[in-house]
Design an enzyme around this catalytic site. Structure first.
Site: not given
Ligand code: ZN
Ligand code: ZN
Ligand code: ZN
Ligand code: ZN
Ligand code: ZN
Length: 497
Positions: A319-321, A350
């Protein structure tokens, strides 16, 4: 939209609107650096003098001026490098290819304006797609954003675009309307004629509250990669339509949430990997995630290579922003780490997970209220809503964002970080005051007021202003100052687990 408070403000807003419309019609400086040859194109006509285009805009584009006027009255235009907007340097082709900021400088992380929180919107979106002429797209985006008075950062490359923009609500909505019809986003079904377009736009553009001042102006750059990974050719597989079984699997927030719960119970077969930088993961992350001590995305391949044992034989949840980094990282891990079972990624990052959390919590609130009514109506009867009541947000802390707002989080979340000086829980960063350091330090309001300057460690504090004794060569940054924190972080890079 607020009403003009004075005639002077109204005139300023009108002048600004006309200025941006003329700027949007300027064609010559985008293809040549010859200022004398400046021309304007509008409504299929060419104008060779400034008074001509100005007259045309004022007589033929009254509706646009009125719309923009309203925009600038609601929230002032983005800051420009000079106080006199007319003296602003014209954009040339080479500007799109130069660095965004001078070496050693860094983005502001605190908001200096006094706009109320709901003044406007901030967008965050990306699209991987072959772009035949990135420079032409950059010129088009520059005009569009300028005419709408938007600020932000756009990275345009042959493999796609990565965008974050801010402006008044009206201007940002207009931008989304225009982009939804653009051929680049065709296939995303974002047009107002597409079924379910409103929800899809929300998931794609990820609007959040903010104002135009969260960015230091507008930056449009033509670059090699949408986000610098350092490994060429890692555009997502669905773009190439080969090896479909290797494609990174996109999981919706609810699916990712379920798999995370399963992963926590099965650490031998599952691992969660945060693909963001250390200062982002420090402020907030999913429980039990591997948090690489990297300072930039292009260090991730080296970190993963050095720590392959963390991922071998497992399903990797990345996962990332907002998703743009995982699109590359997930596929690369699947190809390069031997024995990886499967790699999945959180679709929309996120940001969309936390939006989903807010939805679930709202529903939980509603069902609790309904239960309450139920109890009053029929004594002793309680509706079974245990699944909603048992819900836990698995993202702990705050979601770091690359603008002056610093981070976002649902009201229900609590910070996971503490003030470096007093130990109070805080989710706010200040920058180390030592020139050339820029490391971020969590501080509470009280301490950031009382401390004369914030330093990340005693090395930075002591040597401030002295010779660069601790300066060390780094491959990509030339000679850089390395304080105790930086030295420790680098040592951890290849010694994880
Ligand atoms: Zn015109
Ligand atoms: Zn503002
Ligand atoms: Zn404190
Ligand atoms: Zn420092
Ligand atoms: Zn330090």
């Amino acid at each position: 939209m607020t009403l003009p408070t004075s005639g002077k403000e109204r005139r300023t807003a009108r002048r600004t609107a006309i200025y941006y419309l003329i700027k949007a019609a300027t064609v010559a400086p985008l293809v040549t650096d010859d200022r004398d040859g400046k021309t304007w194109a509008c409504c299929n006509s060419t104008f060779t003098t400034h008074p001509d285009i100005s007259r045309h805009v004022q007589s033929h584009h009254a509706a646009e001026i009125a719309a923009l006027e309203g925009t600038y009255l609601t929230c002032p235009p983005p800051p420009t490098s000079t106080s006199d907007a007319a003296k602003q340097p014209t954009t040339t082709l080479s500007d799109f290819h130069s660095r965004r900021a001078a070496k050693g400088s860094s983005d502001p992380i605190t908001l200096q304006c006094t706009c109320p929180p709901a003044t406007g919107l901030v967008l965050l979106f990306y699209k991987y797609a072959p772009i035949p002429s990135p420079t032409a797209l950059a010129a088009h985006q520059h005009s569009l954003c300028t005419s709408l008075g938007l600020a932000g950062k756009l990275r345009i490359s042959p493999e796609g675009i990565n965008v974050t923009l801010a402006g008044s609500t009206a201007a940002v909505e207009q931008y989304m309307d225009v982009m939804s019809k653009d051929k680049l986003l065709r296939g995303c079904a974002l047009q107002s004629t597409d079924e379910g377009w409103e929800k899809r736009r929300e998931l794609f553009f990820k609007p959040s509250e903010g104002c135009v001042h969260v960015f230091d102006g507008l930056s449009v750059k033509v670059v090699d990669e949408v986000c610098p990974f350092g490994v060429k050719g890692y555009i997502p597989n669905d773009l190439l339509h080969h090896e479909p079984e290797r494609t990174a699997h996109h999981l919706a927030p609810s699916e990712f949430h379920a798999l995370l719960t399963h992963a926590t119970a099965n650490p031998a077969t599952h691992v969660v990997l945060d693909t963001r930088n250390h200062y982002e993961t420090h402020l907030g992350h999913f429980e039990n995630a591997v948090l690489p001590p990297i300072r930039k995305f292009s260090s991730l391949p080296a970190y993963v290579n050095a720590n392959q044992h963390l991922f071998q034989g497992k399903t990797v949840l990345t996962y990332c922003t907002g998703g743009v980094r995982c699109e590359k990282a997930a596929r690369w891990i699947g190809d390069h780490v031997q024995g990886v079972e499967k790699v999945v990624m959180l679709d929309g990052g996120i940001h969309n997970y936390l939006e989903w959390v807010k939805d679930v919590e709202r529903q939980k609130q509603v069902s609790t209220e309904q239960d309450h009514v139920e109890i009053e109506d029929k004594e002793n009867h309680v509706e079974n809503s245990s699944s909603a009541l048992a819900f836990t947000n698995l993202f702990k802390g705050r979601n770091y964002v690359f603008d002056a707002r610093q981070s976002l989080a649902p009201d229900s979340s609590t910070p996971v970080t503490v003030c470096k000086f007093c130990g109070t829980t805080t989710g706010v960063y200040a920058k180390c005051a030592r020139a050339g350091c820029h490391l971020m330090v969590t501080t509470c309001d009280a301490c950031s007021q009382s401390e004369p300057a914030v330093f990340c460690c005693s090395a930075c504090n002591k040597k401030h202003g002295a010779n660069d004794e601790g300066a060390k060569p780094s491959l990509d940054h030339g000679i850089r100052w390395m304080c105790t924190c930086e030295t420790e972080r680098r040592e951890r890079l290849f010694k994880e687990g």
